[in-house]
Design a protein around this motif. Structure first.
Motif, short mmCIF file in Angstrom:
data_model
loop_
_atom_site.label_atom_id
_atom_site.label_comp_id
_atom_site.label_asym_id
_atom_site.label_seq_id
_atom_site.Cartn_x
_atom_site.Cartn_y
_atom_site.Cartn_z
N CYS A 116 12.64 8.27 -25.09
CA CYS A 116 11.35 7.92 -24.50
C CYS A 116 10.40 9.12 -24.42
O CYS A 116 9.29 9.07 -24.98
CB CYS A 116 11.57 7.31 -23.12
N PRO A 117 10.75 10.24 -23.78
CA PRO A 117 9.83 11.38 -23.73
C PRO A 117 9.63 12.04 -25.09
O PRO A 117 8.56 12.60 -25.35
CB PRO A 117 10.51 12.34 -22.75
N LEU A 118 10.64 11.97 -25.97
CA LEU A 118 10.49 12.54 -27.30
C LEU A 118 9.42 11.80 -28.11
O LEU A 118 8.77 12.38 -28.97
CB LEU A 118 11.82 12.52 -28.05
N ALA A 166 13.96 7.33 -9.25
CA ALA A 166 13.81 7.73 -10.65
C ALA A 166 12.35 7.99 -11.01
O ALA A 166 12.03 8.93 -11.75
CB ALA A 166 14.39 6.64 -11.56
N ILE A 167 11.46 7.18 -10.45
CA ILE A 167 10.05 7.27 -10.79
C ILE A 167 9.43 8.59 -10.33
O ILE A 167 8.42 9.05 -10.87
CB ILE A 167 9.30 6.06 -10.15
N THR A 174 24.49 4.45 -23.95
CA THR A 174 23.35 3.77 -24.57
C THR A 174 22.06 4.04 -23.80
O THR A 174 21.01 4.35 -24.39
CB THR A 174 23.60 2.25 -24.63
N ALA A 175 22.14 3.93 -22.48
CA ALA A 175 20.97 4.16 -21.64
C ALA A 175 20.49 5.61 -21.74
O ALA A 175 19.29 5.88 -21.75
CB ALA A 175 21.29 3.82 -20.19
N THR A 176 21.44 6.54 -21.85
CA THR A 176 21.08 7.95 -22.00
C THR A 176 20.31 8.19 -23.28
O THR A 176 19.30 8.91 -23.30
CB THR A 176 22.35 8.83 -21.98
N ALA A 177 20.76 7.57 -24.37
CA ALA A 177 20.07 7.72 -25.66
C ALA A 177 18.64 7.19 -25.58
O ALA A 177 17.70 7.82 -26.08
CB ALA A 177 20.85 6.99 -26.75
N LEU A 183 19.25 6.10 -18.07
CA LEU A 183 17.82 6.07 -18.40
C LEU A 183 17.06 7.23 -17.76
O LEU A 183 16.14 7.78 -18.37
CB LEU A 183 17.21 4.74 -17.94
N PHE A 184 17.43 7.60 -16.53
CA PHE A 184 16.63 8.58 -15.80
C PHE A 184 17.40 9.83 -15.38
O PHE A 184 16.77 10.85 -15.08
CB PHE A 184 16.04 7.93 -14.54
#
Length: 392
Positions: A369-371, A75-76, A361-364, A181-182
């Motif tokens: 985060c980048p926004l 992911a990183i 939830t993780a997708t939201a 998340l990623f």
């Protein structure tokens, strides 16, 4: 060689198909262990699992680069690899990842005698300071961000998510959490921004400067050792610490760094099992349950890693080239939607409705985060802070 070949084939599949992680295959192997032991020996099964783990660390950069569907281990590296893809150089990113993984593997084998000599005593010394070390890692990750207030907001959200889902009653929580998340969050942003892929160059050569390349690997090695021995520390945290040492790291060396850490950690997991009898990933856990006299097979594991790594490098390179040729025929918006549906389906099958809620939830959180202008690397606190709370 047969168990290595089977492991390489399995690792290629787990690496290329989003959502099918080696931990899942390893757990399935353990579930059917009595049946498998009627067909072969424990050592053969263990070698196959380890070959699968090594191969997976090579192959799983392909979906991260071409599909934007990372595992928790890759992911990183998603954003630098994605930048190469948007320039038509996705195959070049894969070449950098293969180089990092294979050289990281060779470097670990060279320094293995030192690991065996010092790690047992070193772990005994630092084990009492694990919470302090993990807190320092989180603090550094926060302080390196430009906007501390927004970063703290994302830390709170990610931590709340991690504490909620990392419970015994939740099965396979990392799959939906990290996919959201990623993975799906990145894909949704790609759809929103109407990204179109250029023609992918598959014959371009890569250029590496000797000094920064060696420096990157030499920093990756000790940081990877930390991941292999400390609970809760992931490839992302290791990369974050490494980048603080390696100033002004360019995209190609960042990919080399992450890929080398990813592969080194897999080999170090066997060293950790051998020296301190601790397991840090699903493959090592499975191997520890299959065989008890790990020290007898250590040289065999090293040979397995080298053979599987060489095979994985060739397979990954050829697979990437073939995918690069096909990318120009694919509508990227349609591809993103297809991958989102695939991840959602896999999550539903493996984790049920509970997993879908975690994924959403993780997708939201991953989109927010980048926004907000915060690096998504910080979202790895969803894993590390619950570990800190467990030790405290």
């Amino acid at each position: 060689l047969i168990p290595i070949a089977v492991g390489v084939a399995a690792g290629t599949i787990t690496g290329l198909v989003p959502g099918i992680h080696i931990n899942l295959v390893a757990a399935t192997t353990i579930a059917y262990l009595p049946l498998l032991l009627k067909l072969t020996t424990p050592e053969t099964i263990a070698i196959g699992i380890f070959a699968m783990g090594i191969t997976h660390t090579f192959a799983d950069f392909i979906p991260s680069t071409y599909l934007g569907a990372p595992s928790e281990d890759t992911a990183i590296s998603l954003l630098p690899a994605h930048e190469y893809l948007l320039k038509g150089e996705g195959h070049k990113a894969i070449k950098f990842s293969i180089l990092g993984s294979f050289m990281g593997l060779l470097l670990t084998v060279v320094f293995l005698p030192i690991f065996l000599l010092f790690t047992k005593n070193a772990y005994t010394t630092i084990s009492n300071y694990i919470p302090t070390i993990l807190i320092a890692i989180v603090a550094y990750s926060i302080l390196k961000e430009k906007n501390i207030t927004k970063t703290l907001l994302m830390v709170v959200l990610a931590t709340a998510l991690g504490i909620t889902v990392l419970q015994p009653k939740v099965e396979n929580p990392l799959l939906p959490m990290f996919s959201g998340l990623f993975g799906t969050s990145t894909l949704i942003l790609s759809i929103k921004n109407k990204i179109k892929l250029p023609h992918q160059k598959t014959n371009s050569t890569i250029q590496i400067e000797k000094r920064p390349f060696i420096k990157t690997l030499m920093v990756a090695l000790p940081c990877s050792t930390m991941v292999g021995f400390l609970p809760g520390v992931s490839t992302a945290q290791s990369a974050a610490i490494s980048t603080s040492i390696l100033k002004n790291l360019t995209k190609k060396y960042y990919i080399i760094l992450v890929s080398s850490i990813n592969t080194i950690v897999m080999l170090i997991s066997i060293v950790a099992l051998y020296t301190i009898n601790k397991t840090r990933n699903g493959a090592a856990i499975a191997i520890s349950q299959i065989i008890t006299n790990t020290h007898i097979q250590l040289t065999t594991f090293i040979a397995t890693a080298l053979i599987a790594g060489a095979a994985a490098a060739i397979i990954t390179l050829k697979t990437s080239k073939n995918i690069g040729h096909q990318m120009k025929k694919i509508n990227y918006q349609t591809l993103c939607i297809t991958i989102i549906l695939l991840i959602t389906t896999i999550t539903m099958i493996i984790t049920g409705l509970q997993g879908l809620l975690i994924l959403a939830t993780a997708t939201a959180i991953g989109i927010a985060c980048p926004l907000l202008g915060v690096s998504r690397n910080i979202l790895m606190v969803s894993l590390i802070i619950p570990i800190i709370l467990y030790f405290i």
